[in-house]
Scaffold this active site. Structure first.
Site, PDB file in Angstrom:
ATOM      1  N   ASP A  34      13.278   3.215  10.220  1.00  0.00           N
ATOM      2  CA  ASP A  34      12.828   3.722  11.525  1.00  0.00           C
ATOM      3  C   ASP A  34      12.453   2.575  12.464  1.00  0.00           C
ATOM      4  OD1 ASP A  34      10.545   3.236   9.879  1.00  0.00           O
ATOM      5  OD2 ASP A  34       9.302   4.497  11.174  1.00  0.00           O
TER       6      ASP A  34
ATOM      7  N   GLU B  90       7.885   4.003   8.381  1.00  0.00           N
ATOM      8  CA  GLU B  90       6.959   2.864   8.343  1.00  0.00           C
ATOM      9  C   GLU B  90       6.185   2.731   9.645  1.00  0.00           C
ATOM     10  OE1 GLU B  90       5.504  -1.263   8.939  1.00  0.00           O
ATOM     11  OE2 GLU B  90       6.917  -0.108  10.157  1.00  0.00           O
TER      12      GLU B  90
HETATM   13  C1  LIG Z   1       0.369 -20.274  12.273  1.00  0.00           C
HETATM   14  C2  LIG Z   1       1.286 -19.401  12.979  1.00  0.00           C
HETATM   15  C3  LIG Z   1       0.770 -18.043  13.081  1.00  0.00           C
HETATM   16  C4  LIG Z   1       1.717 -17.115  13.747  1.00  0.00           C
HETATM   17  C5  LIG Z   1       1.409 -15.779  13.296  1.00  0.00           C
HETATM   18  C6  LIG Z   1       2.062 -14.703  14.045  1.00  0.00           C
HETATM   19  C7  LIG Z   1       3.404 -14.403  13.586  1.00  0.00           C
HETATM   20  C8  LIG Z   1       3.889 -13.053  13.957  1.00  0.00           C
HETATM   21  C9  LIG Z   1       5.196 -12.852  13.334  1.00  0.00           C
HETATM   22  C10 LIG Z   1       5.679 -11.714  13.070  1.00  0.00           C
HETATM   23  C11 LIG Z   1       5.018 -10.437  13.424  1.00  0.00           C
HETATM   24  C12 LIG Z   1       4.601  -9.705  12.218  1.00  0.00           C
HETATM   25  C13 LIG Z   1       4.997  -8.296  12.283  1.00  0.00           C
HETATM   26  C14 LIG Z   1       4.785  -7.723  10.935  1.00  0.00           C
HETATM   27  C15 LIG Z   1       5.309  -6.370  10.757  1.00  0.00           C
HETATM   28  C16 LIG Z   1       4.458  -5.365  11.433  1.00  0.00           C
HETATM   29  C17 LIG Z   1       4.931  -3.976  11.139  1.00  0.00           C
HETATM   30  C18 LIG Z   1       4.276  -3.003  12.084  1.00  0.00           C
HETATM   31  O1  LIG Z   1       4.522  -3.063  13.269  1.00  0.00           O
HETATM   32  N1  LIG Z   1       3.427  -2.123  11.570  1.00  0.00           N
HETATM   33  C19 LIG Z   1       2.676  -1.209  12.402  1.00  0.00           C
HETATM   34  C20 LIG Z   1       2.575   0.201  11.873  1.00  0.00           C
HETATM   35  C21 LIG Z   1       1.958   0.374  10.561  1.00  0.00           C
HETATM   36  C22 LIG Z   1       2.784   0.284   9.448  1.00  0.00           C
HETATM   37  C23 LIG Z   1       2.257   0.485   8.171  1.00  0.00           C
HETATM   38  C24 LIG Z   1       0.906   0.783   8.022  1.00  0.00           C
HETATM   39  O2  LIG Z   1       0.444   0.996   6.780  1.00  0.00           O
HETATM   40  C25 LIG Z   1       0.078   0.862   9.123  1.00  0.00           C
HETATM   41  C26 LIG Z   1       0.615   0.653  10.403  1.00  0.00           C
HETATM   42  C27 LIG Z   1       1.318  -1.763  12.714  1.00  0.00           C
HETATM   43  O3  LIG Z   1       0.719  -1.209  13.634  1.00  0.00           O
HETATM   44  O4  LIG Z   1       0.839  -2.723  12.088  1.00  0.00           O
HETATM   45 ZN    ZN Z   2       8.578  -3.208  10.761  1.00  0.00          ZN
HETATM   46 ZN    ZN Z   3       7.376  -2.294  13.714  1.00  0.00          ZN
END
Ligand SMILES: CCCCCCCC/C=C\CCCCCCCC(=O)N[C@@H](Cc1ccc(O)cc1)C(=O)O
Ligand code: ZN
Ligand code: ZN
Length: 476
Positions: free
Chosen positions: A106, A171
């Site tokens: 998704d 997700e």
């Molecule tokens: C030293 C350098 C530091 C740089 C750090 C930042 C890097 C960022 C890089 C990538 C972004 C990370 C994204 C991770 C995936 C996030 C997935 C997402 O959007 N999840 C949602 C929804 C969610 C999903 C599952 C759950 O159990 C709860 C919520 C979210 O809101 O987190």
């Molecule tokens: Zn994701």
């Molecule tokens: Zn996402």
């Protein structure tokens, strides 16, 4: 000097060229298939609204484009929670503990009018990039993992170590039907996993000031969450005779206090300390000197940008604010939702206490909506199989990249897998350059064609690397 007959060298050269040609054809097809996957709008709009037509179409696509996987007598395929997929690939050596790869089908909504350079479900290619919602979150992993398995099966490869592939369909709304039910099913079967690899951190390139060369951050934990609802009720009345403070004004001051008084900088109290210890030798002058005072370093270098700031503290995000019914009526009620992402060294309870003391206004009602503590920290030491195999695979495909542990700032489906494995990692080998953070859930989400090919090769290599029985012992 060793001498080889000319015909042998010629034959080897011909073989090498042949393999290269096969790999090229295979990767060209792979990139086309990623495009087809991106064109299917598998959007999770909200907890109660998902595009189930698109999810069914996606299922049909997988069956059509990965014929080896879906016809193989080796691979067992099950649908879970209606639209999620669980694949079981039994290894030839059943005493080896299995591992699991996760990704999700998704995507979040996308509107071309927000300023996309190409329509978000077009998978259009521009300057070597495929544009579209899901190209980095997370169809590149769904298609990359399956493409790698399809290719291995085509080659007649039989894995020694069993593995599972879990593809969630919800997700983006925290996985209540997909990941949760896959975990239940595996638990009922008594499955324990050597390691789990899900989406998460990436290969950072030019994102951290002073860091020379790219760094692959393997998420060894993910932040916790707290969402609170703030509300203020005041008597309604005529706007020509307003009180000194309106419900909107009182609420606005409360959220301003939360934004102005950020949660403390906790750099050094969680796994982010290990991130910088692992990367220390890659910092140039004058950063290397500043690195000797890590706290100072964190304020100077990390707090300035939203993505690096998220690494060092519990973040505060005011995400919804509603009030008012008419321009000449004093609003009786105002409400706001604030979403906090909790640093590894804090708990949900500590953060809730800090929120109340920061607002410190009896007129503002603070209600807990949802939340959870930060996730446990997976091992990243020299003899941890999962971490070291992922690290080796990164080096196999990206020799120039330094690998280090990190904290995933968002949450993933892997959050539900803690009872199946202590070693959960969040990483996908997408390149992340300055400005790319805005593409996650934002406009112009894209992946370079070259990077997608690397992703397929990464999973292809990881499946083979995971087949070793034990990590090589320390060098003597
Ligand atoms: C030293 C350098 C530091 C740089 C750090 C930042 C890097 C960022 C890089 C990538 C972004 C990370 C994204 C991770 C995936 C996030 C997935 C997402 O959007 N999840 C949602 C929804 C969610 C999903 C599952 C759950 O159990 C709860 C919520 C979210 O809101 O987190
Ligand atoms: Zn994701
Ligand atoms: Zn996402």
């Amino acid at each position: 000097m060793l001498r080889y007959p000319g015909w042998l060298l010629g034959y080897l050269w011909w073989l090498l060229k042949g393999c290269y040609a096969v790999a090229r054809v295979f990767l060209v097809d792979a990139r086309v298939l990623l495009g087809v996957a991106v064109k299917i709008p598998t959007v999770s709009f909200s907890a109660s609204e998902q595009n189930t037509t698109a999810l069914k179409e996606f299922d049909q696509l997988l069956r059509r484009v990965f014929p080896k996987i879906f016809s193989s007598s080796l691979v067992q395929h099950e649908m879970v929670g209606n639209y999620s997929h669980l694949l079981t690939v039994p290894g030839s050596e059943p005493d080896l503990e299995p591992y699991m790869l996760l990704a999700h089908i998704d995507v979040v909504p996308a509107d071309e009018a927000d300023g996309w350079d190409a329509p978000p479900f077009s998978a259009q290619e521009l300057n070597g990039f495929i544009y579209g919602r899901g190209t980095i979150d997370n169809k590149q992993s769904v298609m990359g993992i399956l493409q790698a398995l399809e290719y291995l099966l085509e080659q007649g490869y039989t894995p020694r170590r069993s593995f599972y592939i879990g593809l969630g369909h919800d997700e983006e709304i925290s996985g209540p039907q997909g990941a949760v039910n896959i975990v239940k099913l595996l638990k009922s079967r008594g499955v324990k996993l050597l390691y789990v690899l899900d989406e998460g951190l990436t290969i950072m390139d030019g994102v951290v000031d002073g860091l020379i060369g790219p760094g692959a951050l393997i998420g060894v934990s993910e932040k916790g969450q707290a969402t609170v609802k703030l509300s203020v009720s005041t008597p309604p009345g005529h706007s020509s005779m307003p009180p000194r403070e309106s419900s909107i004004g009182i609420l606005a001051s409360a959220v301003t206090r939360l934004e102005k008084n950020r949660m403390p900088n906790l750099f050094g109290h969680g796994p982010e300390r290990a991130t910088f210890e692992h990367l220390a030798h890659k910092f140039g002058w004058p950063y290397r000197m500043v690195m000797s005072n890590l706290w100072l370093f964190s304020s100077l270098v990390l707090e300035g940008q939203p993505d690096t700031n998220a690494f060092v503290r519990t973040t505060t995000a005011v995400t919804m604010f509603n009030s008012g019914v008419k321009i000449n009526v004093m609003p009786a009620y105002a409400e706001a939702f604030v979403n906090f992402r909790i640093h590894s060294s804090q708990t949900l309870q500590e953060v809730l206490k800090l929120i109340k003391s920061t607002i410190s206004d009896e007129r503002v009602k603070v209600e807990f909506v949802s939340g959870f503590d930060p996730l446990p920290i997976s091992s990243y030491d020299e003899d941890t199989f999962g971490y070291q195999i992922i690290k080796k695979t990164v080096h196999d495909i990206f020799p120039e990249v330094t690998v280090s542990p990190g904290i995933c700032v968002g949450n993933t489906d892997s959050r539900h897998y803690t009872e199946l494995s202590p070693d959960i990692y969040r990483f996908a080998p997408s390149w992340y350059k300055p400005g790319d953070s805005a593409r996650f859930h934002g406009v112009n989400e894209r992946i370079s064609i070259q990077n997608y090919e690397e992703i397929v090769l990464f999973y292809f290599q990881l499946m083979q690397n995971s087949d070793i029985r034990n990590l090589p012992g320390p060098r003597t």
